[in-house]
Enzyme design. Structure first.
Site: not given
Length: 393
Positions: A147, A174, A185, A388
């Site tokens: 991603t 990933k 996580t 983000n």
């Protein structure tokens, strides 16, 4: 005795495993976004998942299988997490698997990407039905599951045993953001041809998660989809528990460190080593507090050896501590020693030189016991906010 050797390549080098990645139309830029892992024999599987209360549909789907089930197929998509999608998310996975034009047993779904959008089901069906299950392209798979990752994350090891037998173990993963020390996580898929008993799989996976994936932090956020999946097809007929446990630790440590180093714009990968705490549990609390602290992370980004932020974070963690027994060092440069400030001009220059490195340790000797723990983190800078702020675009 055993020997563990790193080898070049991808998980498709392991006997019986196949994989590939394609562009199925989920990513608008034409990059690969759908991949698979296939075994020509059934595998025992074991997994650890996120501790986020809102687990995504693929995790719920996995946990609907009977305990001890076997599988030979994993389907992985990026760009869409299939999280917060309710019963529809699970139904979509079942529709997808029932629409495959090839036979697989107890297929497993894994997804990563934006939360809160239903799967683009027809794109996934069409993409999956174009797979060649004899393909061996670990490189394509590693790209398809990315991603915000800056680079693919893979590793491989061969384990040679004293009796002359050997087995292989490797991983593809990933992870760059939403990384927090709360078990698994990220997404990580580990494959092996070791003849490992099913009962051993859960034990060694859980033990090694504690000091690897459970010890890293990029931003303190725990995703809804985090998964570590171990698949064993046993085709090597070789196994030694201690050898496998150590090889698995190396694989998981490699993947965890690559995630920390990637860290959505991160430039520094830092180990926070807490020693001589009152207990291992208190050492873990303090180390993870340091790896999660935004003030500490921004100081790392600015290459500012501000030991005050380190000390403050330890104190705020509420562990047993006293400034008169505390020693703080950047690698071997001591900046605070049992109540004495060592941060004169010369030491500050030495400490700043350490912080210019891409990797280093922040060592905190609490001086009250024998507990220890190492957590891993990274700096936090402008690029993280940029990535983000427009993640869905």
């Amino acid at each position: 005795m055993f020997t563990i050797l790193p080898i070049k390549g991808f998980i498709d080098q392991i006997d019986g495993f196949y994989c590939d990645g394609i562009h199925a139309g989920l990513k608008p830029n034409g990059n690969k976004d759908l991949g698979f892992i296939y075994s020509d024999v059934l595998c025992d599987v074991e997994a650890v998942f996120t501790l986020n209360k809102f687990q995504a549909a693929p995790l719920k789907h996995y946990q609907m299988y009977e305990k001890g089930f076997q599988s030979n197929f994993v389907l992985i998509n990026s760009k869409n997490a299939n999280a917060m999608t309710g019963q529809r998310g699970i139904d979509d996975i079942n529709k997808l698997f029932s629409s495959l034009n090839f036979d697989v047993t107890n297929p497993i779904m894994s997804s990563t990407g934006v939360i809160g959008n239903p799967l683009p089901l027809q794109k996934l069906i069409d993409g999956a039905n174009s797979f060649d299950l004899t393909a061996k392209s670990g490189e394509n798979l590693s790209q398809a599951i990315m991603t915000t990752d800056a680079y693919p994350k893979t590793c491989m090891y061969e384990v040679k045993l004293e009796d002359g037998k050997s087995f292989k173990i490797g991983a593809v993963a990933k992870g760059a953001g939403m990384i927090n020390p709360n078990l698994a996580t990220m997404l990580c898929f580990i494959t092996t041809d070791a003849d490992i008993p099913k009962d051993d799989m859960k034990e060694v996976l859980s033990v090694n998660s504690y000091t690897t994936f459970n010890a890293i932090s990029v931003d303190g956020d725990t995703s809804t989809n985090d998964t570590v999946l171990l698949m064993a097809n046993r085709k090597s007929n070789a196994y030694d528990k201690e050898a496998f446990k150590e090889a698995l630790r190396l694989v998981m440590h490699d993947m965890a460190m690559l995630m920390v180093a990637d860290g959505e714009g991160a430039k520094k990968a830092v180990a926070f080593e807490v020693i001589n705490a009152a207990s291992n549990e208190e050492a873990e609390i303090a180390a993870k507090a340091l790896s999660n602290s935004l003030l500490v992370k921004t100081a790392l980004f600015g290459e500012d050896p501000n030991f005050g932020r380190i000390a403050s974070t330890i104190g705020a963690s509420r562990i047993t501590c006293d400034e008169n027994s505390l020693v703080i060092s950047y690698n071997d440069v001591v900046v605070f020693n049992k109540g004495k400030i060592c941060f004169d001009e010369a030491q500050e220059i030495k400490a700043a030189k350490v912080l210019e490195k891409e990797q280093y340790k922040v060592i905190c000797d609490i001086g009250v016991g024998e507990g220890s723990f190492i957590a891993y983190g990274c700096d936090l800078g402008y690029e993280y906010v940029k990535i983000n702020a427009d993640y869905r675009t």
